[in-house]
Design a protein around this motif. Structure first.
Motif, short mmCIF file in Angstrom:
data_model
loop_
_atom_site.label_atom_id
_atom_site.label_comp_id
_atom_site.label_asym_id
_atom_site.label_seq_id
_atom_site.Cartn_x
_atom_site.Cartn_y
_atom_site.Cartn_z
N SER A 2 3.69 13.49 -2.91
CA SER A 2 2.29 13.88 -2.77
C SER A 2 2.08 15.26 -2.19
CB SER A 2 1.55 12.86 -1.88
OG SER A 2 1.63 11.55 -2.43
N MET B 219 -4.38 5.85 -5.12
CA MET B 219 -4.38 6.97 -4.20
C MET B 219 -5.09 6.55 -2.92
SD MET B 219 -2.88 9.33 -6.02
CE MET B 219 -3.17 10.77 -4.99
N LEU B 220 -4.66 7.13 -1.79
CA LEU B 220 -5.39 6.92 -0.55
C LEU B 220 -5.52 8.26 0.18
CD1 LEU B 220 -3.15 6.85 2.07
CD2 LEU B 220 -2.50 4.78 0.83
N ASP B 221 -6.60 8.39 0.92
CA ASP B 221 -6.86 9.63 1.65
C ASP B 221 -5.99 9.70 2.90
OD1 ASP B 221 -8.79 10.48 -0.15
OD2 ASP B 221 -10.39 9.39 0.89
N THR B 222 -5.51 10.90 3.21
CA THR B 222 -4.75 11.14 4.43
C THR B 222 -5.22 12.46 5.04
OG1 THR B 222 -2.95 12.50 3.54
CG2 THR B 222 -2.75 10.11 3.27
N GLN C 167 -4.48 8.52 8.50
CA GLN C 167 -5.80 9.13 8.69
C GLN C 167 -6.51 8.54 9.89
OE1 GLN C 167 -8.64 8.45 5.48
NE2 GLN C 167 -9.26 10.61 5.54
N GLY D 185 -4.25 15.24 2.72
CA GLY D 185 -4.79 15.19 1.36
C GLY D 185 -4.47 13.87 0.69
N PRO D 186 -4.80 13.75 -0.60
CA PRO D 186 -4.55 12.49 -1.32
C PRO D 186 -3.07 12.16 -1.39
CG PRO D 186 -6.06 13.91 -2.54
CD PRO D 186 -5.49 14.74 -1.45
N GLN E 109 -8.50 4.57 -6.72
CA GLN E 109 -8.58 4.89 -5.30
C GLN E 109 -8.48 3.60 -4.49
OE1 GLN E 109 -8.72 7.99 -4.19
NE2 GLN E 109 -8.93 7.61 -2.01
#
Length: 336
Positions: free
Chosen positions: A200, A155-158, A284, A161-162, A126
């Motif tokens: 993604s 992975m990064l949060d948006t 995000q 979603g991931p 992450q």
């Protein structure tokens, strides 16, 4: 002839052909490498027989005074048999053709270890984000290369979603020629951005290389300039995502879109980046009103917070195809 004369002649004849007892002419036969005559097969058989008899006698005496287990006796017999076979077998020398180096075959343990490495899934970490505020001077359309070759896997949060992060400087494709002419590391921000989103949030997994080829095949590659702006709506729509032009380019409107499950693709312009511009993803919304981005040219920029007004001020002034800002969502979603 007098006896004395005969005696003298006989003596001279013997003296003319003296025979040396130390001179011996050996019969023809094999010679060993050390120069000594090699043992014949008969001699080897006799030697083997003597050794066998001696070993039998030795085993008999030892067995009488010190009993052995069956396993111990079997091991000794095997060792002795191997020694006897070595007497009659000449070891073969390896044959190597000139100009070629032999390549060792992997052992069973190496093959097993290699197989286990291949079967293990790739570990995806992450992305660790910070509260550091990014500056527009930190952005650059060319990838910010790390000191060594790197594979980016995180992975990064948006808001959708991931998202699996891709970077233009990734060793897997940084030298790949976009359109057959331009390196992805310098001109591939467009294909890398859409590859992140499609991979993604759609049902199809794609890589930056595949999207670079798709872009060139569909007329979105611009030589020495990167990608035409139509790549964003054209590619994302083709892969089943909803794409809409954002005409109200204000921090308030962007915050609303992020809060309702959209991510945005922004075309940053001259002044902050390069003559040709640079695509990034606004990913995000932060609690303080700032945003996180996914910058295909810089991993570090993707870990920082960014002021929304600053980003809106730096959007490219010349654009088409609904740019310089697009909102992306799942197909069944609608922009509020």
């Amino acid at each position: 002839m007098s006896p004395d004369i005969w005696t003298k002649r006989k003596k001279r004849s013997f003296d003319a052909a003296p025979v040396s007892r130390s001179t011996v002419i050996p019969p023809p036969g094999r010679q060993s490498e050390s120069g000594k005559p090699a043992k014949s097969r008969t001699e080897l058989l006799i030697t083997g027989g003597i050794l066998t008899a001696a070993a039998t006698l030795t085993f008999s005496l030892l067995a009488y005074f010190r009993p052995f287990s069956s396993g111990t006796v079997q091991t000794a017999v095997n060792n002795f048999s191997g020694y006897i076979s070595q007497l009659f077998t000449k070891p073969e020398e390896p044959v190597t053709e000139p100009g070629f180096l032999s390549q060792e075959e992997p052992t069973m343990s190496e093959e097993t270890e290699e197989g286990s490495r291949q079967e293990q899934p790739e570990e995806i970490s992450q992305m660790v984000r910070t509260d550091e505020l990014g500056e527009i001077s930190d952005m650059n359309a060319e990838s910010v290369f790390p000191p060594q070759d790197t594979i980016y896997s995180c992975m990064l949060d948006t808001a959708m979603g991931p998202l699996l992060y891709y970077n233009q400087g990734d060793i897997r494709w940084k030298e790949y020629l976009y359109g057959g002419q331009d390196r992805v590391s310098k001109y591939g921000c467009g294909p890398v951005c859409v590859a992140m989103i499609i991979n993604s949030f759609s049902s199809q997994g794609v890589t930056p290389v595949e999207m670079a080829d798709w872009s060139a095949a569909n007329g979105y590659y611009a030589r020495q300039s990167g990608s035409y702006h139509g790549l964003i709506p054209g590619s994302l729509s083709a892969f089943g995502l909803q794409v809409e032009s954002v005409t109200e380019r204000t921090p308030e409107r962007v915050s609303e879109l992020l809060s309702s499950g959209h991510v945005l693709v922004a075309l940053m312009g001259k002044g902050s980046l390069t003559q040709n511009g640079h695509f990034i993803i606004i990913a995000q919304l932060c609690g303080n009103g700032n945003v996180y981005i996914a910058d295909p040219a810089s991993y570090e920029n993707s870990t920082k917070e960014w002021d929304l007004q600053l980003l809106m001020n730096e959007l490219k002034r010349s654009y088409d195809s609904g740019g310089p800002l697009w909102a992306v969502s799942y197909r069944d979603g609608e922009i509020p």
